[in-house]
Design a protein around this motif. Sequence first.
Motif, short mmCIF file in Angstrom:
data_model
loop_
_atom_site.label_atom_id
_atom_site.label_comp_id
_atom_site.label_asym_id
_atom_site.label_seq_id
_atom_site.Cartn_x
_atom_site.Cartn_y
_atom_site.Cartn_z
N ASP A 52 36.63 48.62 43.27
CA ASP A 52 37.33 47.89 44.32
C ASP A 52 38.81 47.91 44.01
OD1 ASP A 52 34.95 47.35 45.54
OD2 ASP A 52 34.78 45.29 44.78
N LEU A 53 39.59 48.47 44.93
CA LEU A 53 41.02 48.68 44.71
C LEU A 53 41.83 47.86 45.71
CD1 LEU A 53 43.27 50.36 43.25
CD2 LEU A 53 43.04 52.03 45.10
N VAL A 54 42.68 46.97 45.20
CA VAL A 54 43.61 46.23 46.05
C VAL A 54 44.85 47.09 46.22
CG1 VAL A 54 44.98 44.13 46.32
CG2 VAL A 54 42.75 44.02 45.19
N ASP A 55 45.05 47.59 47.43
CA ASP A 55 46.13 48.52 47.69
C ASP A 55 47.48 47.82 47.56
OD1 ASP A 55 47.07 51.15 48.67
OD2 ASP A 55 47.76 49.99 50.38
N SER A 56 48.49 48.56 47.14
CA SER A 56 49.79 47.96 46.86
C SER A 56 50.62 47.69 48.11
CB SER A 56 50.59 48.87 45.92
OG SER A 56 50.80 50.15 46.51
N LEU A 57 50.27 48.27 49.25
CA LEU A 57 51.10 48.13 50.44
C LEU A 57 50.39 47.45 51.60
CD1 LEU A 57 52.95 51.57 50.52
CD2 LEU A 57 53.76 49.39 49.66
N THR A 58 49.13 47.13 51.48
CA THR A 58 48.40 46.42 52.53
C THR A 58 47.48 45.40 51.87
OG1 THR A 58 46.36 47.73 52.63
CG2 THR A 58 48.28 48.64 53.75
N PRO A 59 47.01 44.41 52.63
CA PRO A 59 46.04 43.46 52.08
C PRO A 59 44.65 44.07 51.94
CG PRO A 59 47.19 42.53 53.99
CD PRO A 59 47.47 44.00 53.96
N GLN A 60 44.47 45.30 52.45
CA GLN A 60 43.16 45.93 52.49
C GLN A 60 42.59 46.17 51.09
OE1 GLN A 60 41.28 47.27 55.43
NE2 GLN A 60 39.82 47.04 53.79
N ILE A 61 41.28 45.93 50.94
CA ILE A 61 40.57 46.30 49.73
C ILE A 61 39.81 47.60 50.00
CG2 ILE A 61 38.77 45.67 48.09
CD1 ILE A 61 39.49 42.78 48.49
N PHE A 62 40.05 48.60 49.18
CA PHE A 62 39.37 49.87 49.31
C PHE A 62 38.28 49.98 48.26
CE2 PHE A 62 43.65 50.60 50.97
CZ PHE A 62 43.37 51.19 52.20
N GLN A 63 37.22 50.68 48.60
CA GLN A 63 36.14 50.92 47.66
C GLN A 63 36.14 52.40 47.29
OE1 GLN A 63 31.80 49.22 47.52
NE2 GLN A 63 31.79 50.96 48.96
N VAL A 64 36.51 52.68 46.05
CA VAL A 64 36.55 54.06 45.57
C VAL A 64 35.14 54.44 45.11
CG1 VAL A 64 37.66 55.68 44.00
CG2 VAL A 64 38.94 53.68 44.82
N VAL A 65 34.54 55.39 45.78
CA VAL A 65 33.17 55.81 45.48
C VAL A 65 33.24 57.02 44.56
CG1 VAL A 65 30.96 56.52 46.45
CG2 VAL A 65 32.45 54.96 47.74
N VAL A 66 32.92 56.80 43.29
CA VAL A 66 33.09 57.84 42.27
C VAL A 66 31.72 58.39 41.88
CG1 VAL A 66 34.06 58.40 40.03
CG2 VAL A 66 35.09 56.57 41.40
N PRO A 67 31.40 59.65 42.17
CA PRO A 67 30.13 60.24 41.72
C PRO A 67 30.17 60.49 40.22
CG PRO A 67 31.44 61.89 42.85
CD PRO A 67 32.19 60.58 42.98
N LYS A 68 29.14 60.08 39.52
CA LYS A 68 29.13 60.25 38.07
C LYS A 68 29.09 61.70 37.65
CE LYS A 68 27.35 55.81 36.48
NZ LYS A 68 26.31 55.09 35.71
N ASN A 69 28.58 62.55 38.52
CA ASN A 69 28.56 63.97 38.16
C ASN A 69 29.89 64.66 38.45
OD1 ASN A 69 28.54 63.98 40.91
ND2 ASN A 69 26.67 65.20 41.15
N GLY A 70 30.85 63.90 39.01
CA GLY A 70 32.15 64.49 39.30
C GLY A 70 33.20 64.09 38.29
N PHE A 71 33.01 62.94 37.64
CA PHE A 71 33.96 62.44 36.66
C PHE A 71 33.19 62.08 35.39
CE2 PHE A 71 36.02 61.84 40.65
CZ PHE A 71 37.39 61.95 40.41
N THR A 72 33.73 62.45 34.27
CA THR A 72 33.07 62.15 33.00
C THR A 72 33.33 60.69 32.62
OG1 THR A 72 35.00 62.73 31.67
CG2 THR A 72 33.50 64.52 32.26
#
Length: 469
Positions: A52-72
């Motif tokens: 869950d990422l609180v963006d620096s320029l908006t009040p919006q909360i973004f959800q970064v969906v990270v596949p485990k097979n894409g990032f170690t």
Amino acid sequence: MFNSILKLRKFVFYSATKKGVYYLRFNSGDNLSKYQGWVKNIRKLKSFVFIDLVDSLTPQIFQVVVPKNGFTPEDLRNITPGSSIQVIGTHSNTIGKTNKRDIHPKEIKLIGKCSQDTYPLRHATIYSNDYLRKYLHLRGRTDLFRSMNTLRSETSYAIHTYFQKNRFLLTHPPIITSMDCEGAGDLFRVSQANSEDSFFREVKHLTVSGQFHLEAIACGNSKVYSFGPTFRADKSHTRRHLAEFYMVEAEVAFCDTIQDVTMVTEELCKYVINIVLNKWDSLQQLFTEGNCLDREKREQLKRILQNPFIAISYSDTLDLLDSLNIDIKWGDDLHSEAEHALTSHFNCPIFVTNYPAGLKPFYMLQDDVSNDNRKTVSCFDLLWPGLGELAGGSLREHRVRRLEGAMSAKFNTSPSSESSLDWYLDVRRYGGVPMGGFGLGFERLLQAMTGMDIRDTIPFPRFYKSCNH
């Protein structure tokens, strides 16, 4: 759609981590966006990691969906709640049930670490506001205070919009001054008299009000307002007092009745609240773990907007209070119990008008009609349910001789010897006109809207025995 989006077309391609950065190969034609902010929470599941990422320029909360097979695991090891990251990827066009917009990352970069051993804030933990005041520099990361900071911004913008639409001129009275408009003597001095290192050679202090200067500017510009910091060396330690706060002040030339001033005050309050409520319907979805303007408070504000404010004279107020078994003698000020009884009785904001002259500063216009030698002045206090005094205003004494007499009685001296106020008399001597105006505490308005302690309506509160940041 979002101010934080930066479209990217071309990238250098890497296939392994480099200084904590991992790049995935993609086509140069991909539509990519750049996000920067702070990690609110991390959830690790079998196949995905959700950030869950609180963006620096908006009040919006973004959800970064990270596949485990894409990032170690090494790529994500140092990303913890509170840390700052940069994400480059694509975003979904819809918002899910959690009111978050998904980001599918191509790159994740750790900007600033956050040690979990010492970080005083934990996700999904409810902290008291007393506890959060120990961490004023960090409490803006919580949903409650992100919402409060957003409310301050929206309310401030609405105030300026009202005045601009009604052709008021924005002006900036001085912060360092020799004026004590309120006459209470609760002043912060910035210069001492008769001192070798005195900058101004005379005693000066931080402003308690810009009213006198606004009166001077109004005589030439007709309708003016200011919105700036105000200071009171008041040793009160209550949920309604600050040593440094923001004041909205307005002054209108050619103003003949106190009703002209109360009308502007009521219009301003209702306009601002209406604008904020309409905006908050969309904003409040972003603060899932703490909202300074909850549903119950919004409903209360909507009810206030539906009816006109009540106006009642000081003398009639005493009669009403007597029927409510609250005894106040004529000439005494209204205490907090009386204010609460009045607002509870009417269940709406109240203008109490025409106070005894002895309770108010010398510059207020004296009423020509007196009742049994009970001299009154054309003024008002706006009392708000659950709060007390929100704003105060008056007609200004524009008759030079009467003003001189009031000044002589106030300072126990002839007006000419009170050189620091001689210019104030000049405003009347040279083309003076009837005037009226008011001052409204910005933090008290936020307090009236949210019901929160006034120390929680401003990012870094200053009050008696407290100025740590």
